[in-house]
Design a protein around this motif. Structure first.
Motif, PDB file in Angstrom:
ATOM      1  N   PHE A  76      46.877  45.549  53.532  1.00  0.00           N
ATOM      2  CA  PHE A  76      46.963  45.116  52.137  1.00  0.00           C
ATOM      3  C   PHE A  76      46.277  43.763  51.954  1.00  0.00           C
ATOM      4  O   PHE A  76      45.484  43.584  51.012  1.00  0.00           O
ATOM      5  N   ALA A  80      43.334  45.056  49.655  1.00  0.00           N
ATOM      6  CA  ALA A  80      43.859  45.268  48.305  1.00  0.00           C
ATOM      7  C   ALA A  80      42.840  44.802  47.265  1.00  0.00           C
ATOM      8  O   ALA A  80      42.144  43.797  47.449  1.00  0.00           O
ATOM      9  N   THR A  81      42.755  45.536  46.173  1.00  0.00           N
ATOM     10  CA  THR A  81      41.877  45.129  45.072  1.00  0.00           C
ATOM     11  C   THR A  81      42.541  44.004  44.280  1.00  0.00           C
ATOM     12  O   THR A  81      43.746  43.752  44.407  1.00  0.00           O
ATOM     13  N   ASP A  83      43.224  44.048  41.221  1.00  0.00           N
ATOM     14  CA  ASP A  83      44.254  44.658  40.374  1.00  0.00           C
ATOM     15  C   ASP A  83      45.543  44.907  41.151  1.00  0.00           C
ATOM     16  O   ASP A  83      46.648  44.675  40.636  1.00  0.00           O
ATOM     17  N   GLN A  84      45.416  45.377  42.381  1.00  0.00           N
ATOM     18  CA  GLN A  84      46.614  45.625  43.196  1.00  0.00           C
ATOM     19  C   GLN A  84      47.383  44.328  43.457  1.00  0.00           C
ATOM     20  O   GLN A  84      48.614  44.313  43.440  1.00  0.00           O
ATOM     21  N   ASN A  87      49.077  43.147  40.290  1.00  0.00           N
ATOM     22  CA  ASN A  87      50.201  44.002  39.913  1.00  0.00           C
ATOM     23  C   ASN A  87      51.483  43.665  40.661  1.00  0.00           C
ATOM     24  O   ASN A  87      52.520  44.290  40.420  1.00  0.00           O
TER      25      ASN A  87
END
Length: 254
Positions: A76, A80-81, A83-84, A87
């Motif tokens: 992660f 992870a992007t 956005d991720q 969020n």
């Protein structure tokens, strides 16, 4: 007790608590879920960062952290992007919140992408103490854009902090005694230069045993306690963290 009697007593208590049973009630259980070195490092770093307050609450919050990372912390952090990461909301442990957590992910990515990972920060030391390396960790951790509020979550011995949680993390990563608690992942760092994670429990017990005089649990007290513990075992002084913590938390010594 004279020196030899006290050493024998501390050795006995360290051995009593330094065993896998210790894991079940301690935040170290979080990195023990993983096998990949980087997973252990990141889970351990995050778990130690929020390790203050009620131990059951700490472990519950650590579980939430790992869930938010998909129970794959290194993957992660690295993949992870935006956005991720954005969020991640609704996480709170004491004063550590989602904003802090999101920054920690970005900073850890920077450290692993461009600086060789967490271990590398501690491989070059003066051979006497890792406390200057903790100061370097803080500098590097906040070398990228960051919320001002988050700086309080990484301590700095140079500012007088006992850096309890980072010293605990370092104990987890460095000590290698095959007892099943600490990991011994970082072969490049000597356990002889670790510092005892000093908190209210270990500090009170150390004063009770007359191996610490200083009243405040600050960096000066850490250095004083280091000196005492290294007399008992210059090769592995921080094994006595188990004795001091166990006597304070489980036996109520004050």
């Amino acid at each position: 007790m004279n020196f030899d009697e006290l050493k024998e007593y501390l050795d006995f208590k360290a051995d009593q608590y330094n065993n896998p049973d210790f894991i079940t009630s301690d935040p170290i259980q979080i990195p023990h879920r993983y096998r990949l070195k980087e997973d252990i490092e990141i889970a351990g770093f995050l778990a130690s960062t929020i390790a203050w307050g009620n131990r059951k609450m700490i472990i519950n919050s650590c579980n939430k952290m790992m869930d938010l990372l998909g129970n794959n912390p290194f993957d992660f952090v690295m993949n992870a992007t935006d956005d991720q990461i954005e969020n991640i909301n609704g996480f709170v442990h004491r004063t550590f919140n989602s904003e802090d957590f999101r920054f920690f992910i970005r900073s850890l990515r920077n450290i692993y992408q461009y600086h060789g990972g967490l271990e590398t920060i501690f491989t070059t030391n003066n051979g006497e103490s890792l406390q200057p390396n903790i100061t370097e960790l803080k500098k590097l951790f906040f070398a990228i854009d960051h919320p001002h509020r988050t700086t309080k979550h990484v301590s700095d011995p140079l500012k007088g902090s006992s850096s309890k949680r980072i010293n605990m993390f370092l104990r987890w990563m460095v000590r290698n005694d095959n007892k099943g608690v600490d990991f011994g992942l970082w072969k490049s760092v000597s356990p002889a230069i670790l510092s005892c994670p000093l908190d209210v429990h270990s500090g009170n017990v150390a004063r009770y045993l007359s191996i610490l005089d200083r009243k405040q649990n600050d960096q000066k007290a850490v250095l004083e306690l280091d000196k005492s513990l290294r007399q008992f075992d210059p090769i592995d002084p921080v094994k006595y963290d188990f004795a001091l913590f166990g006597l304070g938390v489980f036996e109520g010594v004050k």
